[in-house]
Design a protein around this motif. Structure first.
Motif, PDB file in Angstrom:
ATOM      1  N   LEU A  70       0.819  -1.209   0.000  1.00  0.00           N
ATOM      2  CA  LEU A  70       0.000   0.000   0.000  1.00  0.00           C
ATOM      3  C   LEU A  70       0.855   1.261   0.000  1.00  0.00           C
ATOM      4  O   LEU A  70       0.442   2.297  -0.542  1.00  0.00           O
ATOM      5  CB  LEU A  70      -0.937   0.006   1.214  1.00  0.00           C
ATOM      6  CG  LEU A  70      -2.112  -0.971   1.161  1.00  0.00           C
ATOM      7  CD1 LEU A  70      -2.883  -0.956   2.473  1.00  0.00           C
ATOM      8  CD2 LEU A  70      -3.050  -0.631   0.000  1.00  0.00           C
ATOM      9  N   ASN A  71       2.020   1.188   0.603  1.00  0.00           N
ATOM     10  CA  ASN A  71       2.903   2.355   0.662  1.00  0.00           C
ATOM     11  C   ASN A  71       3.348   2.800  -0.729  1.00  0.00           C
ATOM     12  O   ASN A  71       3.654   3.984  -0.938  1.00  0.00           O
ATOM     13  CB  ASN A  71       4.132   2.035   1.521  1.00  0.00           C
ATOM     14  CG  ASN A  71       4.947   3.278   1.824  1.00  0.00           C
ATOM     15  OD1 ASN A  71       4.439   4.281   2.300  1.00  0.00           O
ATOM     16  ND2 ASN A  71       6.245   3.222   1.519  1.00  0.00           N
ATOM     17  N   THR A  72       3.363   1.874  -1.694  1.00  0.00           N
ATOM     18  CA  THR A  72       3.741   2.240  -3.062  1.00  0.00           C
ATOM     19  C   THR A  72       2.666   3.088  -3.739  1.00  0.00           C
ATOM     20  O   THR A  72       2.913   3.679  -4.791  1.00  0.00           O
ATOM     21  CB  THR A  72       4.004   0.987  -3.923  1.00  0.00           C
ATOM     22  OG1 THR A  72       2.787   0.233  -4.056  1.00  0.00           O
ATOM     23  CG2 THR A  72       5.064   0.101  -3.287  1.00  0.00           C
ATOM     24  N   CYS A  73       1.471   3.146  -3.129  1.00  0.00           N
ATOM     25  CA  CYS A  73       0.361   3.908  -3.705  1.00  0.00           C
ATOM     26  C   CYS A  73       0.164   5.265  -3.042  1.00  0.00           C
ATOM     27  O   CYS A  73      -0.647   6.071  -3.524  1.00  0.00           O
ATOM     28  CB  CYS A  73      -0.950   3.119  -3.584  1.00  0.00           C
ATOM     29  SG  CYS A  73      -0.950   1.509  -4.378  1.00  0.00           S
ATOM     30  N   ALA A  94       9.222  13.635  -1.485  1.00  0.00           N
ATOM     31  CA  ALA A  94       9.227  13.235  -0.079  1.00  0.00           C
ATOM     32  C   ALA A  94       8.882  11.757   0.109  1.00  0.00           C
ATOM     33  O   ALA A  94       9.449  11.093   0.985  1.00  0.00           O
ATOM     34  CB  ALA A  94       8.239  14.102   0.710  1.00  0.00           C
ATOM     35  N   LYS A  95       7.967  11.243  -0.719  1.00  0.00           N
ATOM     36  CA  LYS A  95       7.457   9.885  -0.497  1.00  0.00           C
ATOM     37  C   LYS A  95       8.119   8.817  -1.348  1.00  0.00           C
ATOM     38  O   LYS A  95       7.917   7.624  -1.110  1.00  0.00           O
ATOM     39  CB  LYS A  95       5.939   9.861  -0.753  1.00  0.00           C
ATOM     40  CG  LYS A  95       5.120  10.724   0.187  1.00  0.00           C
ATOM     41  CD  LYS A  95       5.229  10.263   1.630  1.00  0.00           C
ATOM     42  CE  LYS A  95       4.679   8.860   1.832  1.00  0.00           C
ATOM     43  NZ  LYS A  95       4.769   8.436   3.238  1.00  0.00           N
ATOM     44  N   THR A  96       8.886   9.201  -2.352  1.00  0.00           N
ATOM     45  CA  THR A  96       9.511   8.216  -3.243  1.00  0.00           C
ATOM     46  C   THR A  96      11.019   8.301  -3.086  1.00  0.00           C
ATOM     47  O   THR A  96      11.657   9.244  -3.572  1.00  0.00           O
ATOM     48  CB  THR A  96       9.111   8.476  -4.715  1.00  0.00           C
ATOM     49  OG1 THR A  96       7.697   8.589  -4.802  1.00  0.00           O
ATOM     50  CG2 THR A  96       9.566   7.326  -5.597  1.00  0.00           C
ATOM     51  N   LYS A  97      11.597   7.315  -2.413  1.00  0.00           N
ATOM     52  CA  LYS A  97      13.020   7.398  -2.079  1.00  0.00           C
ATOM     53  C   LYS A  97      13.906   7.368  -3.318  1.00  0.00           C
ATOM     54  O   LYS A  97      14.980   7.988  -3.330  1.00  0.00           O
ATOM     55  CB  LYS A  97      13.418   6.273  -1.122  1.00  0.00           C
ATOM     56  CG  LYS A  97      13.243   4.866  -1.655  1.00  0.00           C
ATOM     57  CD  LYS A  97      13.648   3.844  -0.608  1.00  0.00           C
ATOM     58  CE  LYS A  97      13.485   2.413  -1.128  1.00  0.00           C
ATOM     59  NZ  LYS A  97      13.865   1.409  -0.098  1.00  0.00           N
ATOM     60  N   GLU A  98      13.484   6.673  -4.383  1.00  0.00           N
ATOM     61  CA  GLU A  98      14.288   6.636  -5.599  1.00  0.00           C
ATOM     62  C   GLU A  98      14.413   8.026  -6.213  1.00  0.00           C
ATOM     63  O   GLU A  98      15.493   8.432  -6.663  1.00  0.00           O
ATOM     64  CB  GLU A  98      13.675   5.660  -6.614  1.00  0.00           C
ATOM     65  CG  GLU A  98      13.739   4.201  -6.218  1.00  0.00           C
ATOM     66  CD  GLU A  98      12.605   3.797  -5.290  1.00  0.00           C
ATOM     67  OE1 GLU A  98      11.769   4.684  -4.970  1.00  0.00           O
ATOM     68  OE2 GLU A  98      12.558   2.624  -4.880  1.00  0.00           O
TER      69      GLU A  98
END
Length: 312
Positions: free
Chosen positions: A238-241, A294-298
């Protein structure tokens, strides 16, 4: 009455924020900051995806399209907004206003279509991961991008002709610092039923359908996630969404607010309409790059590496 035989003003007058005209110079600073964040943030996202091979994946290609639409939206509104607030230059030529209206609504619809494509990306990645690479090939992604752009321009093109057939004789003063179709229609001194019907059709068949399909995709995603036995794995999936969900909320909540105020808040103060429209146009381009950074480390790691290279 012929299409080009109607009465049109040579130009429209833009208003900015009613009641706060004396504060426009003070408001120019925050607006410039917002434009700088929107243009700079989305340009950085585009550059990060371009230069980093690990980001050459469907999810990030769609993010690039989202950033492009945000940059285009900002560029479409920037000239008249800054002229109005910084220089107090309020006039805009009739045809230039038509073009700006067309571009604003087109790029807004394009963003809606891209958010739908991103929800499809999340659906395939979570519900059918083994076929993810086979389904979302570079060719398919390119076709989706072309289809989203073509839909936006083709479905909105009739609005130009529908509006140009209307005589404008009530006033030439618009309620905002940019040109929007509902605002321009109020100035017509003729029957606007066809324009209203077509505008409602565009709203339902594009934004409405996109919202429904995004909602449906997340219903299917949640159904698939709930079948995962491990709670940690469910949260990880779910964190990927999260970034996409936030981008959807940032885009659609102000849009629904604007539509609601326009249709049911006719007796609301003018500044409420203007404020909601400004939030709808300015907030998504500002927040989207911040959300994904902020939410996507890549994305975050790539941006950090880019700035380190610039320093060296």
């Amino acid at each position: 009455m012929g299409l080009f035989n109607v009465t049109h003003p040579a130009s429209f007058l833009l208003t900015g924020i009613p009641g706060l005209e004396s504060s426009h110079a003070w408001l120019a600073g925050p607006l410039c900051v917002m434009y700088a964040v929107a243009l700079g943030g989305n340009t950085v996202i585009l550059q990060a995806v371009r230069v980093e091979p690990s980001l050459h994946e469907p999810m990030y290609y769609f993010l690039s399209m989202l950033s492009f639409s945000d940059v285009a939206m900002s560029m479409a509104t920037l000239p008249t907004v800054l002229r109005t607030f910084c220089l107090n230059v309020r006039n805009i030529a009739f045809d230039a206003c038509l073009i700006q209206m067309f571009l604003i609504h087109s790029f807004s619809m394009m963003e809606s279509g891209i958010l739908l494509a991103m929800s499809f990306d999340r659906y395939v990645a979570i519900c059918d991961p083994l076929r993810y690479a086979a389904v979302l090939t570079n060719e398919v992604i390119a076709r989706i991008g072309i289809a989203v752009a073509a839909r936006s321009f083709i479905i909105l093109l009739p609005l130009l002709f529908l509006f140009k057939r209307l005589p404008i004789c009530r006033s030439n003063v618009l309620s905002h610092s940019y040109c929007l179709h509902p605002d321009m229609m109020k100035l017509a001194c003729a029957d606007i039923t066809i324009n209203s019907i077509y505008g409602f059709f565009v709203l339902v068949s594009t934004f409405g359908m996109d919202m429904f399909l995004i909602f449906l995709s997340y219903v299917l995603i949640l159904h698939s996630v709930m079948a995962i036995a491990s709670r940690e794995e469910r949260l990880k999936v779910l964190n990927t969404c999260v970034s996409h969900i936030l981008a959807v909320l940032v885009f659609y909540v102000p849009m629904i607010g604007v539509s609601t105020v326009h249709r049911f808040g006719k007796h609301a103060p003018r500044y409420v309409h203007v404020l909601m429209s400004n939030v709808y146009l300015f907030v998504p381009p500002v927040l989207n790059p911040l959300i994904y950074s902020a939410k996507t480390k890549e994305i975050r790691r790539t941006i950090v590496r880019m700035f380190r290279r610039m320093k060296t």
